[in-house]
Design a protein around this motif. Structure first.
Motif, PDB file in Angstrom:
ATOM      1  N   LEU A 346     -52.866   3.234  38.320  1.00  0.00           N
ATOM      2  CA  LEU A 346     -53.568   3.823  39.466  1.00  0.00           C
ATOM      3  C   LEU A 346     -53.934   5.281  39.226  1.00  0.00           C
ATOM      4  O   LEU A 346     -54.967   5.761  39.700  1.00  0.00           O
ATOM      5  CB  LEU A 346     -52.710   3.694  40.723  1.00  0.00           C
ATOM      6  CG  LEU A 346     -52.412   2.257  41.178  1.00  0.00           C
ATOM      7  CD1 LEU A 346     -51.410   2.258  42.331  1.00  0.00           C
ATOM      8  CD2 LEU A 346     -53.696   1.543  41.587  1.00  0.00           C
ATOM      9  N   THR A 359     -57.665  -2.739  37.576  1.00  0.00           N
ATOM     10  CA  THR A 359     -58.138  -2.247  38.878  1.00  0.00           C
ATOM     11  C   THR A 359     -59.586  -2.621  39.145  1.00  0.00           C
ATOM     12  O   THR A 359     -60.151  -2.224  40.164  1.00  0.00           O
ATOM     13  CB  THR A 359     -58.002  -0.714  38.959  1.00  0.00           C
ATOM     14  OG1 THR A 359     -58.821  -0.100  37.951  1.00  0.00           O
ATOM     15  CG2 THR A 359     -56.551  -0.278  38.767  1.00  0.00           C
ATOM     16  N   ASN A 365     -56.285  -5.432  41.527  1.00  0.00           N
ATOM     17  CA  ASN A 365     -56.037  -4.066  41.967  1.00  0.00           C
ATOM     18  C   ASN A 365     -54.980  -4.037  43.075  1.00  0.00           C
ATOM     19  O   ASN A 365     -54.080  -3.179  43.078  1.00  0.00           O
ATOM     20  CB  ASN A 365     -57.333  -3.433  42.463  1.00  0.00           C
ATOM     21  CG  ASN A 365     -57.135  -2.003  42.928  1.00  0.00           C
ATOM     22  OD1 ASN A 365     -56.696  -1.139  42.174  1.00  0.00           O
ATOM     23  ND2 ASN A 365     -57.448  -1.740  44.191  1.00  0.00           N
TER      24      ASN A 365
END
Length: 413
Positions: A346, A359, A365
């Motif tokens: 992230l 992601t 994600n």
């Protein structure tokens, strides 16, 4: 701090629902669950030396270059590699390779069971404890290598220890010499040591494939500080075929995009949840810079890596003599198998395109975000994914054997 979103909450509920509905693994055994007293408290082995490389789940886990030298009696002890081989040039997200049809569940997988060796040897021989003892005697770098060894073995011809076979006059290019494995793969000595003791105490009964599976389980336990603790079913036989040419088509490369990753995992009977979960093994080990510098570091136009993180990697990867340096995969907790990897994804502080790709779709994600928040959930799902992976293309007595030594098939001592 990861924001708790509605999609993330729904993902958690879906995962918890899958746990509640799981009745077992198709052989009458329950799903693996944490067992606090299964092992003694793990010791803290020495950390990596700068030159050591660990697993890379890209094939990997865990990461390229330097093959653990075989024992002096092995046919490869004279080989030296001054520069690790790299993947052939390719675009950042090449099309999925053409593979054989995905394996279908069969009787072999159903015959795997927990406690398989309970009555196979004399009552005083604890097969799993012997493997655990040898795994615990090596450092963190070797433990990380054992997880990667298991992953690479299962993804190429199934979990059959074919990655352990040395070259012969008939086959000078076995799996261990494939680009994703040589010379970076580690862990061979651990398997050799465990097999030697088991053959002395229980000859002809314990397969190398099961030793590899047990060793990966035990390495996960030690590296997670006991947080990952599960039963590994056994009953695999060892394969008789090992080809370096089959490694690249079957092992997900570090530059893979999400579509290619999903297909390569699906070809092995694993879904997107398994893929994201098993990618967490990138929280340990080291990688050679050649595995990510081309498509992830400046002047790459496709990388979304955090600029400061990229600058640090460039500095660590630079070499006056052209050496292929290594860097840790997880800059926060490099020697701990934990959920820090998902926060790194992230934060855009991961090495591989295959890491950053997680992601690129809502479902994956959201799962990354969930695992970053709930370490216990990732640990539980990692345990389940490891057992699921251990069932890939299992060999039986009709299609395999119990090797006397893990480096050679019985017909070619």
């Amino acid at each position: 701090m990861v924001a708790v979103t509605l999609p993330a909450i729904l993902t958690v509920l879906a995962l918890l629902g899958s746990v509640a509905c799981q009745g077992g693994y198709g052989d009458g055994n329950p799903a693996p669950a944490p067992r606090p007293d299964a092992y003694p408290p793990p010791s803290q082995p020495p950390a990596y030396r700068p030159s050591e490389s660990g697993p890379t789940a890209h094939l990997k886990p865990s990461k390229l270059p330097h093959l653990i030298p075989p024992t002096k009696s092995g046919p490869t002890h004279h080989l030296k590699a001054s520069q690790p081989p790299t993947y052939p040039p390719t675009s950042p997200s090449p099309p999925p390779p053409i593979l054989t049809p995905p394996p279908s569940p069969g009787d072999a997988e159903k015959k795997l069971k927990i406690g398989y060796y309970k009555n196979k040897c004399d009552h005083h021989v604890d097969v799993e404890a012997i493997v655990r003892k040898h795994v615990g005697s090596f450092n963190d770098g070797m433990k990380a290598g054992l997880i990667r060894l298991f992953f690479h073995d299962c993804f190429t011809r199934g979990c059959d220890a074919s990655i352990l076979l040395d070259p012969t006059s008939d086959n000078q290019q076995p799996e261990k010499f494939g680009i994703p494995n040589f010379p970076s793969m580690r862990g061979y000595e651990v398997i050799d040591a465990a097999k030697a003791e088991l053959e002395a105490k229980c000859p002809g009964k314990v397969s190398c494939a099961d030793i590899v599976a047990f060793a990966a389980r035990d390495a996960s336990y030690f590296l997670s500080g006991g947080g990952i603790n599960f039963d590994m079913p056994a009953g695999r036989y060892d394969g008789n075929v090992s080809l370096a040419s089959e490694t690249l088509p079957n092992l997900p490369p570090p530059f893979a995009g999400l579509q290619q990753l999903e297909k390569m995992f699906a070809d092995k009977g694993l879904d997107s949840f398994d893929m994201v979960t098993l990618s967490g093994a990138h929280s340990i080990g080291r990688s050679h810079c050649s595995s990510f510098s081309r498509d992830r570091l400046p002047p790459s136009a496709t990388s979304d890596m955090d600029p400061a993180f990229a600058a640090g990697l460039q500095a660590n990867c630079s070499s006056a003599n052209g050496a292929d340096n290594t860097v840790v995969e997880d800059h926060e907790t490099p020697d701990v198998l934990d959920n820090q990897y998902y926060q790194n994804v992230l934060d855009r502080k991961v090495l591989f395109t295959s890491d950053a790709a997680l992601t690129s779709k809502d479902m994956t994600n959201n799962l990354v975000r969930v695992y970053a928040i709930f370490p216990w959930l990732w640990q539980q799902k990692f345990e389940e994914a490891m057992v699921k992976m251990s069932r890939i293309e299992v060999k039986t007595a009709a299609t395999g054997e119990i090797r006397r030594t893990c480096r050679a098939v019985n017909s070619k001592p």
